[in-house]
Design a protein around this motif. Sequence first.
Motif, PDB file in Angstrom:
ATOM      1  N   VAL A   1       0.803  -1.118  -0.075  1.00  0.00           N
ATOM      2  CA  VAL A   1       0.212   0.066  -0.080  1.00  0.00           C
ATOM      3  C   VAL A   1       0.853   1.172  -0.131  1.00  0.00           C
ATOM      4  O   VAL A   1       1.702   1.266   0.775  1.00  0.00           O
ATOM      5  CB  VAL A   1      -0.934   0.003   1.111  1.00  0.00           C
ATOM      6  CG1 VAL A   1      -1.741   1.291   1.251  1.00  0.00           C
ATOM      7  CG2 VAL A   1      -1.795  -1.375   1.280  1.00  0.00           C
ATOM      8  N   PRO A   2       0.522   2.385  -0.981  1.00  0.00           N
ATOM      9  CA  PRO A   2       1.461   3.417  -1.126  1.00  0.00           C
ATOM     10  C   PRO A   2       1.574   4.002   0.424  1.00  0.00           C
ATOM     11  O   PRO A   2       0.354   4.099   0.965  1.00  0.00           O
ATOM     12  CB  PRO A   2       1.010   4.152  -2.161  1.00  0.00           C
ATOM     13  CG  PRO A   2       0.370   2.977  -3.138  1.00  0.00           C
ATOM     14  CD  PRO A   2      -0.057   2.226  -2.105  1.00  0.00           C
ATOM     15  N   GLY A   3       2.466   4.988   0.664  1.00  0.00           N
ATOM     16  CA  GLY A   3       2.633   5.781   1.879  1.00  0.00           C
ATOM     17  C   GLY A   3       1.321   6.753   1.664  1.00  0.00           C
ATOM     18  O   GLY A   3       0.818   7.097   0.911  1.00  0.00           O
ATOM     19  N   GLY A   4       0.796   6.911   3.064  1.00  0.00           N
ATOM     20  CA  GLY A   4      -0.186   7.851   3.306  1.00  0.00           C
ATOM     21  C   GLY A   4      -1.642   7.376   2.647  1.00  0.00           C
ATOM     22  O   GLY A   4      -2.791   8.059   2.895  1.00  0.00           O
ATOM     23  N   LEU A   5      -1.770   5.914   2.485  1.00  0.00           N
ATOM     24  CA  LEU A   5      -3.183   5.447   2.203  1.00  0.00           C
ATOM     25  C   LEU A   5      -3.345   4.181   2.962  1.00  0.00           C
ATOM     26  O   LEU A   5      -2.337   3.671   3.427  1.00  0.00           O
ATOM     27  CB  LEU A   5      -3.099   4.954   0.799  1.00  0.00           C
ATOM     28  CG  LEU A   5      -2.580   6.293  -0.285  1.00  0.00           C
ATOM     29  CD1 LEU A   5      -2.598   5.587  -1.911  1.00  0.00           C
ATOM     30  CD2 LEU A   5      -3.744   7.265  -0.480  1.00  0.00           C
ATOM     31  N   ASP A   6      -4.605   3.817   3.076  1.00  0.00           N
ATOM     32  CA  ASP A   6      -5.124   2.594   3.421  1.00  0.00           C
ATOM     33  C   ASP A   6      -5.416   1.780   2.311  1.00  0.00           C
ATOM     34  O   ASP A   6      -5.756   2.233   1.457  1.00  0.00           O
ATOM     35  CB  ASP A   6      -6.184   2.821   4.732  1.00  0.00           C
ATOM     36  CG  ASP A   6      -5.791   3.438   5.853  1.00  0.00           C
ATOM     37  OD1 ASP A   6      -4.776   3.359   6.329  1.00  0.00           O
ATOM     38  OD2 ASP A   6      -6.658   4.263   6.646  1.00  0.00           O
ATOM     39  N   GLY A   7      -5.718   0.435   2.714  1.00  0.00           N
ATOM     40  CA  GLY A   7      -6.118  -0.227   1.420  1.00  0.00           C
ATOM     41  C   GLY A   7      -6.448  -1.629   1.886  1.00  0.00           C
ATOM     42  O   GLY A   7      -6.287  -1.920   2.997  1.00  0.00           O
ATOM     43  N   VAL A   8      -7.420  -2.520   1.126  1.00  0.00           N
ATOM     44  CA  VAL A   8      -7.736  -3.740   1.159  1.00  0.00           C
ATOM     45  C   VAL A   8      -7.504  -4.368  -0.062  1.00  0.00           C
ATOM     46  O   VAL A   8      -7.452  -4.038  -1.175  1.00  0.00           O
ATOM     47  CB  VAL A   8      -8.933  -3.617   1.681  1.00  0.00           C
ATOM     48  CG1 VAL A   8     -10.160  -3.152   0.657  1.00  0.00           C
ATOM     49  CG2 VAL A   8      -9.768  -5.108   2.100  1.00  0.00           C
ATOM     50  N   VAL A   9      -7.036  -5.789   0.054  1.00  0.00           N
ATOM     51  CA  VAL A   9      -6.995  -6.678  -1.217  1.00  0.00           C
ATOM     52  C   VAL A   9      -8.105  -6.956  -1.922  1.00  0.00           C
ATOM     53  O   VAL A   9      -9.144  -7.448  -1.166  1.00  0.00           O
ATOM     54  CB  VAL A   9      -6.115  -7.872  -0.879  1.00  0.00           C
ATOM     55  CG1 VAL A   9      -6.230  -8.715  -1.898  1.00  0.00           C
ATOM     56  CG2 VAL A   9      -4.770  -7.613  -0.475  1.00  0.00           C
ATOM     57  N   VAL A  10      -8.374  -6.991  -3.085  1.00  0.00           N
ATOM     58  CA  VAL A  10      -9.846  -7.027  -3.721  1.00  0.00           C
ATOM     59  C   VAL A  10      -9.349  -8.110  -4.777  1.00  0.00           C
ATOM     60  O   VAL A  10     -10.500  -8.670  -5.351  1.00  0.00           O
ATOM     61  CB  VAL A  10     -10.492  -5.936  -4.356  1.00  0.00           C
ATOM     62  CG1 VAL A  10     -10.643  -4.528  -3.527  1.00  0.00           C
ATOM     63  CG2 VAL A  10      -9.450  -5.148  -5.417  1.00  0.00           C
ATOM     64  N   GLY A  11      -8.389  -8.645  -5.100  1.00  0.00           N
ATOM     65  CA  GLY A  11      -8.310  -9.827  -5.989  1.00  0.00           C
ATOM     66  C   GLY A  11      -6.572  -9.913  -6.054  1.00  0.00           C
ATOM     67  O   GLY A  11      -5.762  -9.439  -5.533  1.00  0.00           O
TER      68      GLY A  11
END
Length: 341
Positions: free
Chosen positions: A201-211
């Motif tokens: 996940v790039p810096g400054g971002l949150d994320g979740v795996v979708v595939g």
Amino acid sequence: MSTSPASPSSPASESSPASASSPASASASSPKPAGTPESVAPEASLAHRVPDLGALQLLLAVARLGSLGRAARELGITQPAASSRVRAMERQLGVALVDRSPRGSRLTAAGALVTDWAGRIVEAAEAFDAGAQALRDRRDSRLRVAASMTIAEYLMPGWLIALRTQRPDTAVSLLAGNSAAVASRLLAGEADLGFVEGLTVPGGLDGVVVGHDRLVVVTAPGHPWARRRKPLAAAELAATPLILREEGSGTRQVLDAALGGLARPLIELSSTTAVKASAVSGAGPSVLSELAVGEELAARRLVEIPLAEVRLGRELRAVWPTGHRPAGPGRDLLSLTRRTA
């Protein structure tokens, strides 16, 4: 009327019975009466001193209908619950609000005054609610999505068609670029939701795996690698000039990390479609997403070259600015991607 100030050496400036018994000295030295608290507690907050909206709406209904029972039915609560709420409000305000009798309920003089104030508060709350709804409507009227090339070209169309059935009034714009560009757009406030293909996940971002996705080595059928009998060694792939995406792309990041470095690209292009077309033309070997080359492999316009020693798998992620999880249509799109991944 004026008096001259005492000189520093005058008796008045030194300790004297008068100064010793001054109010300040007395308060500092005298014991407190029994039962006096050490410190006065601050006033309760407004939320503790003002009845909640539900209680105020009940009082307005009693004033309008002249009956606590009818007011309770209108608001969908039981009469005992309504009575309890009125009593709690009276305790909170410290005044009687409603006189109850077999003939019905009527407001006291204090109750009539409180009801007038309650009407203004409820009107203000209704205006607040309408304003908040207008903000939500404006938010929901558009969705700005930024996605890396493979996701934008091969997954996003299906997701957006599905979103359209849920949100027919939402205008969606899609900005395609590499994973680094997607992160930049999100951090600059130019997109509401992003999709990337990189390692993390790039810096400054949150994320979740979708595939999940797999990168494959491909060449045109006439390339010498298409006739080889053994899998391609990772070292040979790393040393071979390839047709590649530009630096900053998720595909390039994953490949570089897996092989520990790459030779200077044969050709460097900014879109998956352009890279694929160059490989089909016979310009050289390439590494592309399995999502992007399915049709070309099935039609034998490209040939997959087995790779030894390393697996080029990667995760596809939805990303958003840290602490700002998607809401409205962005939340719905995120839900769709996770259901169809």
